[in-house]
Write an enzyme that holds these catalytic residues in place. Structure first.
Site, PDB file in Angstrom:
ATOM      1  N   ASP A  19      86.554  30.372  51.372  1.00 12.25           N
ATOM      2  CA  ASP A  19      85.539  30.632  52.380  1.00 12.25           C
ATOM      3  C   ASP A  19      85.365  29.338  53.176  1.00 12.25           C
ATOM      4  O   ASP A  19      85.769  28.265  52.717  1.00 12.25           O
ATOM      5  CB  ASP A  19      84.236  31.028  51.688  1.00 12.25           C
ATOM      6  N   ASP A  21      82.178  28.419  55.616  1.00 18.42           N
ATOM      7  CA  ASP A  21      80.800  27.933  55.702  1.00 18.42           C
ATOM      8  C   ASP A  21      80.187  27.785  54.321  1.00 18.42           C
ATOM      9  O   ASP A  21      80.095  28.746  53.558  1.00 18.42           O
ATOM     10  CB  ASP A  21      79.952  28.903  56.537  1.00 18.42           C
ATOM     11  N   ASP A 162      80.940  30.328  48.167  1.00 19.29           N
ATOM     12  CA  ASP A 162      79.595  29.920  47.779  1.00 19.29           C
ATOM     13  C   ASP A 162      78.592  31.063  47.836  1.00 19.29           C
ATOM     14  O   ASP A 162      77.393  30.837  47.656  1.00 19.29           O
ATOM     15  CB  ASP A 162      79.111  28.783  48.681  1.00 19.29           C
TER      16      ASP A 162
END
Length: 218
Positions: A19, A21, A162
């Site tokens: 991922d 961001d 996250d």
């Protein structure tokens, strides 16, 4: 500290999907609330992109996309890399493990981030999947697409993220899931532990994880 939840039936790791961001770059916790405010979405349980897709007219959908892209443009200017980012990119490049990105962001922020923070010799990503790919995370389709393109089984890939969407997508696709834990998302380890195989607090821990997994699978 690396926390292992249970790593049964894993194969030799040949690819990592990141991922962006909050994973490759440091979290920007103001960004998603700003997006929601910009489009008038106050129900936190409703996905931003799904909300936009359900707006009644093309004009409203386009305007909403413009609003969130304005927020993303501001976030793009403020991006900062995670500690150990370059160390991990160097390691993966050196040992020949495929690097990939799967994000719900646009292509421009990804390209900007990679050019700004990853040295050219470590910056080749085999596949970069953005929100233009449908369906997006948390569906497994983006990761299954990457696995297919790489001619790999998803069990030979790690999904590093996250968020719940990252872990759900990775688990549904059949990847090893690695949560990059921070002060905002630690609840996922407790509330959604069935989705998280490993949690780490720094990207450098993934180097040791891959070494241990690949050495044990020889």
């Amino acid at each position: 500290m690396t926390k292992l939840q249970g790593l049964k039936g894993l194969k030799h790791i040949k690819a990592v999907v990141f991922d962006m961001d909050g994973t490759l770059c440091l979290p920007q916790p103001w960004m998603f609330p700003a997006m929601r405010n910009a489009i008038g979405l106050h129900d936190k349980s409703v996905d931003i992109l799904h909300f936009i897709e359900t707006l009644p007219t093309e004009k409203e959908r386009k305007e909403a996309h413009n609003q969130i892209e304005s927020v993303e443009a501001k976030a793009m200017k403020e991006m900062q890399p995670q500690p150990s980012l370059v160390d991990l990119m160097k390691y993966l490049t050196t040992i020949g493990i495929s690097k990939n990105i799967c994000t719900r962001n646009l292509g421009a922020p990804v390209e900007t981030f990679v050019a700004r923070f990853i040295p050219p010799e470590f910056s080749k990503f085999d596949y970069i999947i953005t929100r233009d790919f449908k369906p997006t995370k948390p569906q497994p389709d983006p990761l299954q697409h990457i696995a297919s393109k790489l001619n790999l089984s998803p069990s030979e890939m790690i999904m590093v993220g996250d968020s719940y969407d990252d872990m759900k997508s990775g688990r549904s696709a059949g990847c090893l899931t690695v949560l990059l834990e921070n002060h905002l998302n630690g609840h996922l380890v407790l509330e959604n532990k069935e989705l998280v195989d490993v949690s780490v607090e720094d990207l450098s821990e993934i180097i040791k994880l891959i070494q241990n997994l690949n050495n044990s699978s020889l």
